[in-house]
Design a protein around this motif. Sequence first.
Motif, PDB file in Angstrom:
ATOM      1  N   PRO A 145       0.927  -1.265  -0.136  1.00  0.00           N
ATOM      2  CA  PRO A 145       0.067   0.040  -0.044  1.00  0.00           C
ATOM      3  C   PRO A 145       0.799   1.143   0.057  1.00  0.00           C
ATOM      4  O   PRO A 145       0.657   2.029  -0.820  1.00  0.00           O
ATOM      5  N   VAL A 146       1.659   1.378   0.875  1.00  0.00           N
ATOM      6  CA  VAL A 146       2.650   2.658   0.962  1.00  0.00           C
ATOM      7  C   VAL A 146       3.542   2.857  -0.381  1.00  0.00           C
ATOM      8  O   VAL A 146       3.734   3.709  -0.771  1.00  0.00           O
ATOM      9  N   LEU A 147       3.968   1.608  -0.898  1.00  0.00           N
ATOM     10  CA  LEU A 147       4.596   1.853  -2.221  1.00  0.00           C
ATOM     11  C   LEU A 147       3.865   2.181  -3.299  1.00  0.00           C
ATOM     12  O   LEU A 147       4.211   2.954  -4.323  1.00  0.00           O
ATOM     13  N   ARG A 168       4.524   5.279  -5.756  1.00  0.00           N
ATOM     14  CA  ARG A 168       4.133   5.056  -7.133  1.00  0.00           C
ATOM     15  C   ARG A 168       3.444   6.341  -7.787  1.00  0.00           C
ATOM     16  O   ARG A 168       3.625   7.100  -8.837  1.00  0.00           O
ATOM     17  N   GLN A 169       2.135   6.542  -6.787  1.00  0.00           N
ATOM     18  CA  GLN A 169       1.202   7.444  -7.474  1.00  0.00           C
ATOM     19  C   GLN A 169       1.914   8.877  -7.374  1.00  0.00           C
ATOM     20  O   GLN A 169       1.792   9.922  -8.122  1.00  0.00           O
ATOM     21  N   ALA A 170       2.746   9.167  -6.280  1.00  0.00           N
ATOM     22  CA  ALA A 170       3.438  10.440  -6.067  1.00  0.00           C
ATOM     23  C   ALA A 170       4.237  10.588  -6.999  1.00  0.00           C
ATOM     24  O   ALA A 170       4.335  11.748  -7.665  1.00  0.00           O
ATOM     25  N   ILE A 171       5.178   9.664  -7.491  1.00  0.00           N
ATOM     26  CA  ILE A 171       6.113   9.858  -8.424  1.00  0.00           C
ATOM     27  C   ILE A 171       5.368  10.281  -9.687  1.00  0.00           C
ATOM     28  O   ILE A 171       5.961  11.227 -10.383  1.00  0.00           O
ATOM     29  N   ARG A 217      13.430  -0.556  -6.627  1.00  0.00           N
ATOM     30  CA  ARG A 217      13.405  -0.114  -7.950  1.00  0.00           C
ATOM     31  C   ARG A 217      12.941  -0.989  -8.737  1.00  0.00           C
ATOM     32  O   ARG A 217      12.056  -0.653  -9.691  1.00  0.00           O
ATOM     33  N   HIS A 218      12.934  -2.330  -8.780  1.00  0.00           N
ATOM     34  CA  HIS A 218      12.397  -3.300  -9.624  1.00  0.00           C
ATOM     35  C   HIS A 218      10.727  -3.242  -9.531  1.00  0.00           C
ATOM     36  O   HIS A 218       9.956  -3.366 -10.285  1.00  0.00           O
ATOM     37  N   PHE A 219      10.468  -3.020  -8.258  1.00  0.00           N
ATOM     38  CA  PHE A 219       8.814  -3.052  -7.865  1.00  0.00           C
ATOM     39  C   PHE A 219       8.232  -1.925  -8.836  1.00  0.00           C
ATOM     40  O   PHE A 219       7.464  -2.088  -9.457  1.00  0.00           O
ATOM     41  N   PHE A 220       8.929  -0.834  -8.716  1.00  0.00           N
ATOM     42  CA  PHE A 220       8.443   0.419  -9.548  1.00  0.00           C
ATOM     43  C   PHE A 220       8.433   0.203 -10.956  1.00  0.00           C
ATOM     44  O   PHE A 220       7.499   0.529 -11.714  1.00  0.00           O
ATOM     45  N   VAL A 221       9.581  -0.114 -11.600  1.00  0.00           N
ATOM     46  CA  VAL A 221       9.779  -0.736 -12.713  1.00  0.00           C
ATOM     47  C   VAL A 221       8.630  -1.629 -13.258  1.00  0.00           C
ATOM     48  O   VAL A 221       8.197  -1.536 -14.239  1.00  0.00           O
ATOM     49  N   ALA A 222       8.566  -2.724 -12.371  1.00  0.00           N
ATOM     50  CA  ALA A 222       7.611  -3.899 -12.832  1.00  0.00           C
ATOM     51  C   ALA A 222       6.127  -3.354 -12.811  1.00  0.00           C
ATOM     52  O   ALA A 222       5.461  -3.569 -13.542  1.00  0.00           O
ATOM     53  N   ASN A 223       6.073  -2.168 -12.279  1.00  0.00           N
ATOM     54  CA  ASN A 223       4.383  -1.716 -12.084  1.00  0.00           C
ATOM     55  C   ASN A 223       4.549  -0.520 -13.121  1.00  0.00           C
ATOM     56  O   ASN A 223       3.554  -0.035 -12.775  1.00  0.00           O
ATOM     57  N   GLY A 224       5.264  -0.361 -13.971  1.00  0.00           N
ATOM     58  CA  GLY A 224       5.260   0.770 -15.096  1.00  0.00           C
ATOM     59  C   GLY A 224       5.105   2.053 -14.441  1.00  0.00           C
ATOM     60  O   GLY A 224       4.781   3.055 -15.026  1.00  0.00           O
ATOM     61  N   ILE A 234      15.150   5.394 -13.022  1.00  0.00           N
ATOM     62  CA  ILE A 234      15.213   5.078 -11.624  1.00  0.00           C
ATOM     63  C   ILE A 234      16.673   4.538 -11.317  1.00  0.00           C
ATOM     64  O   ILE A 234      17.044   3.549 -11.885  1.00  0.00           O
ATOM     65  N   LEU A 235      17.166   5.272 -10.161  1.00  0.00           N
ATOM     66  CA  LEU A 235      18.547   4.733  -9.716  1.00  0.00           C
ATOM     67  C   LEU A 235      18.429   4.252  -8.316  1.00  0.00           C
ATOM     68  O   LEU A 235      17.864   4.895  -7.539  1.00  0.00           O
ATOM     69  N   ALA A 236      19.044   3.220  -8.200  1.00  0.00           N
ATOM     70  CA  ALA A 236      19.129   2.467  -6.970  1.00  0.00           C
ATOM     71  C   ALA A 236      20.580   2.651  -6.279  1.00  0.00           C
ATOM     72  O   ALA A 236      21.561   2.310  -6.908  1.00  0.00           O
ATOM     73  N   VAL A 237      20.610   2.868  -4.970  1.00  0.00           N
ATOM     74  CA  VAL A 237      22.004   3.412  -4.479  1.00  0.00           C
ATOM     75  C   VAL A 237      22.010   2.692  -3.033  1.00  0.00           C
ATOM     76  O   VAL A 237      21.053   3.133  -2.140  1.00  0.00           O
ATOM     77  N   GLY A 238      22.767   2.062  -2.506  1.00  0.00           N
ATOM     78  CA  GLY A 238      22.955   1.478  -1.109  1.00  0.00           C
ATOM     79  C   GLY A 238      24.203   2.026  -0.342  1.00  0.00           C
ATOM     80  O   GLY A 238      25.144   1.938  -0.895  1.00  0.00           O
TER      81      GLY A 238
END
Length: 495
Positions: free
Chosen positions: A399-401, A405-408, A443-450, A457-461
């Motif tokens: 839900p929060v992701l 996603r909607q915010a982005i 990042r994968h969640f956002f990409v997979a959900n279009g 999208i850049l992922a940094v640890g």
Amino acid sequence: MTRSALGHLLLTSLACLLMLVGCGAPPPKIDPIPLTNNPSEQIELLAADLTTARVNEMHVFAPDSFAAATAALESARAGMAQGWSVAEVLHRVALGRAYLERGKDRSKVVQTMLAMPLEARSLAQKAGAVKFGPDYLALEDRMLQLNRAVENERIDWALRRSNALTEDFRAIELRAIKHEALGEARDLMQQARALKADTFAAQSLQRAARALDEAENYITDNRYETEQIRKKSAHATFEARRLLNLTQHSRSVREMPPEQIVLWIEELLREPAERFLGTDWRDQSFPEQSKTLAKAIEQLQAGQEAQRFQIEAAQQQIESLEGQTREEQAAKELYIWEQRAAKEKLERERQLQQLFREVQSSFTADEAEVYKQGNHVILRLRSIHFPVGQAVIQPSNYPVLGKVRQAIQKFGEPAVTIEGHTDSTGSDETNARLSQQRAEAVRHFFVANGTLPAEKILAVGYGSRRPLSPNTTPEGRAINRRIDVIISPQMHNGN
């Protein structure tokens, strides 16, 4: 945890941080904030200034002062939640501002005293050295140690170690430049060697190896000669790809009878000959067929060149006829463009502020903190939790992701950075890897959900290197295990 316990934790954390900062310098002078000021507003102003400070890398240049300012901010927030007096809350905000100002001053000193390693660090980042994970983060840790030493007036200690760190940053920068320029050539040669190029294309292997060595040696001595590096890396890649093709062809023809090999070559020449001229030249020798085909191509190119000259001449005539009114039209268009650009800028700023308010109101305080710094919107996700030692997104986080996603998507196609952070449990290498994996999972969640294209999208640890709270308690470690999402809308200038 009760509000009282949380307040006690933050006060304890603040005291510990102030003791650490105080080891190298006396506490800063505190300028009291008039009691007529709104404490909530003062807290948010301090939070915004700390966000700006982080963007300007104060947490790198003056980490102790930045940590003390952050701890004072969290203490002020806890005080507001527990009903402290206005004077107590404003004192905490004033303390945070005092450490923030000290951090600004110490950052300038650090950037002056450690200019060489900091410049080498910046060049390494531009070259893409962060892709080397633990190797790069180890240098970041050493840089942080030197910055902290200068911040706490241990300048001689830092200067004795700055040259070695500069050279190590330069070394990883060179490694990154070579990886970017020669990575494809290296991969192609590795594939060719796996196919036993030393057996099937030995001469080509030597030629490709020479080209690669020449490019590597040139980059070692001339790392900033980008145009020559591009040419030499292109040549090395060409020879490596050629090697791979020759190795594959040599393997495929090794058991073919001679006539079949010749017929195969004949067919390769026949197809372009029929396409260009509709002629079958197979009664000629291979060299004659090649010469005839080359001549046909030259004639075709000559005809295209003549057409190009005719088109250019016509364009010049048109431009000369239009030249008389062009200056007048340009002046008028410039005026109109300037007026439109000014209006569009104001409208963009208004729209960005409106979108920020919408995003901020869509999250509860338990879900995320939402800040705005310049054109950046920062979501600090409080409710994202991962299983211990894992990077698997749980269904409870969907839900929060989904809200993120909607915010982005409210901002069209912004650039987005996902930051992963852990507590200090485990080794630095493990934490760096785990934080990167968790950031990649989001990042994968956002990409997979279009949500956005992958390249947006850049992922940094960051591992445990950027804590918000001391890792000495379970509560502090829980605060430090987090995901931050930084949204950077694309602000077009109307050109």
